[in-house]
Enzyme design. Structure first.
Site, PDB file in Angstrom:
ATOM      1  N   LYS A  21     -10.557  11.427  15.204  1.00 20.92           N
ATOM      2  CA  LYS A  21      -9.098  11.675  15.118  1.00 20.92           C
ATOM      3  C   LYS A  21      -8.840  12.895  14.240  1.00 20.92           C
ATOM      4  CE  LYS A  21      -6.507   9.236  12.075  1.00 20.92           C
ATOM      5  NZ  LYS A  21      -5.761  10.095  11.153  1.00 20.92           N
ATOM      6  N   ARG A  89       0.990  13.193   9.799  1.00 18.60           N
ATOM      7  CA  ARG A  89       0.790  14.156   8.719  1.00 18.60           C
ATOM      8  C   ARG A  89       0.323  15.497   9.266  1.00 18.60           C
ATOM      9  NH1 ARG A  89       1.573  15.176   3.370  1.00 18.60           N
ATOM     10  NH2 ARG A  89       0.019  16.709   2.776  1.00 18.60           N
ATOM     11  N   CYS A 113       0.475   8.127   6.968  1.00 12.18           N
ATOM     12  CA  CYS A 113       0.336   6.900   6.173  1.00 12.18           C
ATOM     13  C   CYS A 113       0.887   7.106   4.760  1.00 12.18           C
ATOM     14  CB  CYS A 113      -1.135   6.498   6.087  1.00 12.18           C
ATOM     15  SG  CYS A 113      -1.829   5.973   7.657  1.00 12.18           S
ATOM     16  N   ASP A 302     -11.045   7.268   3.201  1.00 11.92           N
ATOM     17  CA  ASP A 302     -10.638   6.520   4.402  1.00 11.92           C
ATOM     18  C   ASP A 302     -11.510   5.300   4.663  1.00 11.92           C
ATOM     19  OD1 ASP A 302      -9.750   9.543   6.254  1.00 11.92           O
ATOM     20  OD2 ASP A 302      -8.707   8.431   4.690  1.00 11.92           O
ATOM     21  N   VAL A 324      -8.549  10.163  -4.680  1.00  8.24           N
ATOM     22  CA  VAL A 324      -7.877  11.130  -3.791  1.00  8.24           C
ATOM     23  C   VAL A 324      -6.387  10.809  -3.618  1.00  8.24           C
ATOM     24  CG1 VAL A 324      -7.858  12.164  -1.482  1.00  8.24           C
ATOM     25  CG2 VAL A 324     -10.034  11.557  -2.570  1.00  8.24           C
ATOM     26  N   ARG A 393      -2.885   3.897  16.180  1.00 11.62           N
ATOM     27  CA  ARG A 393      -2.760   5.290  15.748  1.00 11.62           C
ATOM     28  C   ARG A 393      -4.118   5.973  15.616  1.00 11.62           C
ATOM     29  NH1 ARG A 393      -0.013   6.425  10.548  1.00 11.62           N
ATOM     30  NH2 ARG A 393      -0.868   8.434  11.216  1.00 11.62           N
TER      31      ARG A 393
HETATM   32  C1  EPZ Z   1      -6.758  14.293   5.591  1.00 12.38           C
HETATM   33  O1  EPZ Z   1      -5.425  14.142   5.096  1.00 12.38           O
HETATM   34  C2  EPZ Z   1      -6.961  13.116   6.560  1.00 12.38           C
HETATM   35  N1  EPZ Z   1      -5.980  13.189   7.625  1.00 12.38           N
HETATM   36  C3  EPZ Z   1      -6.791  11.799   5.805  1.00 12.38           C
HETATM   37  O2  EPZ Z   1      -7.093  10.728   6.701  1.00 12.38           O
HETATM   38  C4  EPZ Z   1      -7.787  11.757   4.661  1.00 12.38           C
HETATM   39  O3  EPZ Z   1      -7.547  10.604   3.890  1.00 12.38           O
HETATM   40  C5  EPZ Z   1      -7.617  12.996   3.754  1.00 12.38           C
HETATM   41  O4  EPZ Z   1      -7.724  14.203   4.531  1.00 12.38           O
HETATM   42  C6  EPZ Z   1      -8.669  13.061   2.659  1.00 12.38           C
HETATM   43  O5  EPZ Z   1      -9.942  13.005   3.190  1.00 12.38           O
HETATM   44  C7  EPZ Z   1      -6.222  14.047   8.661  1.00 12.38           C
HETATM   45  O6  EPZ Z   1      -7.195  14.769   8.717  1.00 12.38           O
HETATM   46  C8  EPZ Z   1      -5.189  14.082   9.739  1.00 12.38           C
HETATM   47  P1  EPZ Z   1      -5.587  16.227   1.694  1.00 12.38           P
HETATM   48  P2  EPZ Z   1      -4.702  15.312   4.277  1.00 12.38           P
HETATM   49  O7  EPZ Z   1      -4.666  17.363   1.924  1.00 12.38           O
HETATM   50  O8  EPZ Z   1      -5.038  16.621   4.875  1.00 12.38           O
HETATM   51  C9  EPZ Z   1      -2.992  16.077  -2.363  1.00 12.38           C
HETATM   52  C10 EPZ Z   1      -6.745   8.701   7.882  1.00 12.38           C
HETATM   53  O9  EPZ Z   1      -6.702   7.515   7.534  1.00 12.38           O
HETATM   54  N2  EPZ Z   1      -2.326  17.298  -1.868  1.00 12.38           N
HETATM   55  O10 EPZ Z   1      -7.015  16.484   1.509  1.00 12.38           O
HETATM   56  O11 EPZ Z   1      -3.286  14.942   4.140  1.00 12.38           O
HETATM   57  C11 EPZ Z   1      -2.606  14.850  -1.528  1.00 12.38           C
HETATM   58  O12 EPZ Z   1      -1.388  14.301  -1.951  1.00 12.38           O
HETATM   59  C12 EPZ Z   1      -6.047   9.786   7.034  1.00 12.38           C
HETATM   60  O13 EPZ Z   1      -7.335   9.127   8.899  1.00 12.38           O
HETATM   61  C13 EPZ Z   1      -1.342  17.883  -2.638  1.00 12.38           C
HETATM   62  O14 EPZ Z   1      -1.027  17.414  -3.742  1.00 12.38           O
HETATM   63  O15 EPZ Z   1      -5.426  15.142   2.860  1.00 12.38           O
HETATM   64  C14 EPZ Z   1      -3.786  13.929  -1.754  1.00 12.38           C
HETATM   65  O16 EPZ Z   1      -3.600  13.208  -2.939  1.00 12.38           O
HETATM   66  C15 EPZ Z   1      -5.305   9.210   5.870  1.00 12.38           C
HETATM   67  N3  EPZ Z   1      -0.715  19.004  -2.167  1.00 12.38           N
HETATM   68  C16 EPZ Z   1      -4.953  14.903  -1.883  1.00 12.38           C
HETATM   69  O17 EPZ Z   1      -4.400  16.187  -2.181  1.00 12.38           O
HETATM   70  C17 EPZ Z   1      -1.041  19.550  -0.945  1.00 12.38           C
HETATM   71  O18 EPZ Z   1      -0.431  20.559  -0.542  1.00 12.38           O
HETATM   72  C18 EPZ Z   1      -5.807  15.008  -0.625  1.00 12.38           C
HETATM   73  O19 EPZ Z   1      -4.998  15.385   0.441  1.00 12.38           O
HETATM   74  C19 EPZ Z   1      -2.033  18.932  -0.157  1.00 12.38           C
HETATM   75  C20 EPZ Z   1      -2.669  17.799  -0.649  1.00 12.38           C
END
Ligand code: EPZ
Length: 419
Positions: A21, A89, A113, A302, A324, A393
């Site tokens: 995904k 997202r 989520c 995840d 995270v 999803r």
């Molecule tokens: C990706 O989300 C995945 N989703 C998530 O999987 C996964 O949990 C996550 O990466 C971490 O591995 C997809 O790929 C569609 P991040 P993403 O930006 O890109 C903070 C699932 O269950 N952050 O690495 O949203 C954020 O709040 C989903 O399949 C900021 O503060 O993750 C978080 O605490 C859930 N500002 C951390 O970084 C920003 O601009 C990691 O987020 C961006 C992120």
């Protein structure tokens, strides 16, 4: 939707996982960059993919999606997408690429989520460096592309998966501009996206490391790509089987993308073998563990809820730290309804061995729902899961796969208000 799960099941058998995904979504988003016909195989048939396909169609990409294969070709591209996108997202990944291609992009604020604050400040800061100004207006977000005159360097304050993918895609068509992104995320899904973009003629190097360089090109060419197997779907089934003492063969996944998970499990006694494109899990005596999630190659967040379930089934006290996301322990309340002995202290939980029994449960997010599904399957007595539809999803062909591994369930059509 309410699912009733029989319980007392031993999870064993054989399944084939779908395409990832979290690779399919950014790869589909990048289709707003194409100029020629593209074919992508192993696209999972899940709700988030349908939403992303609706978004790129609405932006003007002609998409045919059949039998896990997408055929796409460009048509009249437009930057405004108002009717779709707030449930996922990954919709944010369209903002920069659409702004570069059309000059002006406007999207619904990204959803997904609710497992933490999930701000987009790192995305916005990087887009600004790439000549894109961003305005957040109520539930809409607007991006206006000016022009970039000289090479760009972006230092990410955190190795965000989404920001790395987004800024990499946005830089691909900045013809003649050299962009360097530092402190990048290194997830296998980012490597898969980079491989796809380069197969169309993009000039990207360093994907999979913390420093990615992109030399902008004028246009992208035709290409064929196949999405990697879904390591989180795989991990969910592996942990489900281990928590019930069953034997399970999982096809369609390479251990190259799983090793940080399988090594961690082997460290606590799990018996897992790998062949070229399959993994087999055997009944194992597991030891208690200490685990901390983090950006790849650390343990994936995840799979943290699923590991909490596993900790209930090992003989001894386990500890899990979530680094995270700020709010990713909602599965704990649900497992406690089943008799789990878990204490929470900020971003750390302590889990004692617990005999789980059936209960009335609620699905709140994707990985939490998958976790309580497997908890219910192995618990003593039946359970009911409200809002079970969340599972669609991110888990493809879930009905068939559950049947194939001996989980007995039925869908009760009535959707009672959750008290
Ligand atoms: C990706 O989300 C995945 N989703 C998530 O999987 C996964 O949990 C996550 O990466 C971490 O591995 C997809 O790929 C569609 P991040 P993403 O930006 O890109 C903070 C699932 O269950 N952050 O690495 O949203 C954020 O709040 C989903 O399949 C900021 O503060 O993750 C978080 O605490 C859930 N500002 C951390 O970084 C920003 O601009 C990691 O987020 C961006 C992120």
């Amino acid at each position: 939707m309410i699912a009733r799960i029989r319980g007392n099941s031993k999870i064993e058998g054989e399944i084939t996982v779908g395409g990832a995904k979290n690779s399919a979504l950014p790869v589909l988003a990048s289709l707003v960059l194409i100029s020629e016909e593209i074919k992508i195989e192993k696209i999972p048939d899940i709700a988030d993919v349908s939403e992303m396909i609706s978004m790129i169609r609405s932006a003007g990409v002609a998409v045919n999606f059949e039998k896990n294969t997408v055929l796409a070709r460009p048509s009249n591209l437009k930057g405004e997408i108002r009717e779709f996108g707030s449930s996922i997202r990954a919709s944010i990944l369209l903002l920069g690429p659409l702004a570069v291609r059309t000059g002006h992009a406007e999207l619904r604020y990204p959803g997904g989520c609710s497992i933490g604050k999930r701000s987009i400040d790192i995305h916005i800061e990087g887009l600004k460096k790439l000549g894109i100004s961003v305005n957040e207006k109520n539930d809409m977000i607007e991006a206006i592309f000016d022009k970039v005159l000289k090479d760009v360097r972006i230092d990410l304050r955190f190795p965000s998966v989404g920001a790395t993918e987004h800024l990499m895609m946005t830089s691909v068509l900045l013809n003649g501009i050299h962009t360097e992104i530092r402190n990048c995320a290194k997830e296998p899904e980012i490597v898969d996206l980079g491989k796809f973009l380069n197969s169309m003629g993009a000039k990207i190097s360093g994907v999979g490391t913390d420093r990615i360089s992109i030399d902008g090109v004028k246009k992208l060419n035709a290409s064929v790509h196949s999405i990697i197997g879904d390591r989180i779907e795989t991990g969910t089934y592996i942990i489900g089987a281990l928590s019930s003492g069953g034997m399970l063969k999982i096809n369609g996944i390479s251990n190259n993308v799983m090793h940080n998970v399988t090594n961690e499990l082997k460290k606590i006694g799990a018996k897992i073998t790998a062949s070229e494109n399959a993994l087999i899990v055997y009944p194992s005596n597991l030891r208690p563990f200490k685990l901390s999630t983090g950006p790849y190659p650390q343990f994936p967040t995840d799979l943290q809820p699923q590991m909490t379930l596993l900790a209930c089934h090992v003989n001894g006290h386990s500890e899990i730290t979530e680094t995270v996301f700020e709010n990713r322990f909602r599965h704990v309340d649900e497992l406690k309804k089943m008799g789990a002995d878990i204490s929470v202290d900020k971003n750390k939980i302590e889990v004692m061995p617990s005999k789980l029994h059936g209960a009335k449960l609620v699905g709140n997010d994707l990985r939490e729902t998958a976790t309580i599904l497997f908890a219910a399957a192995t618990a003593d007595g039946p359970s009911e899961i409200e809002k079970f539809e969340i599972i669609f999803r991110g888990y493809e062909n879930i009905y068939k796969k559950l049947k194939d591994i001996g989980i007995d369930f039925e869908i009760l059509k009535i959707d009672r208000e959750v008290s």
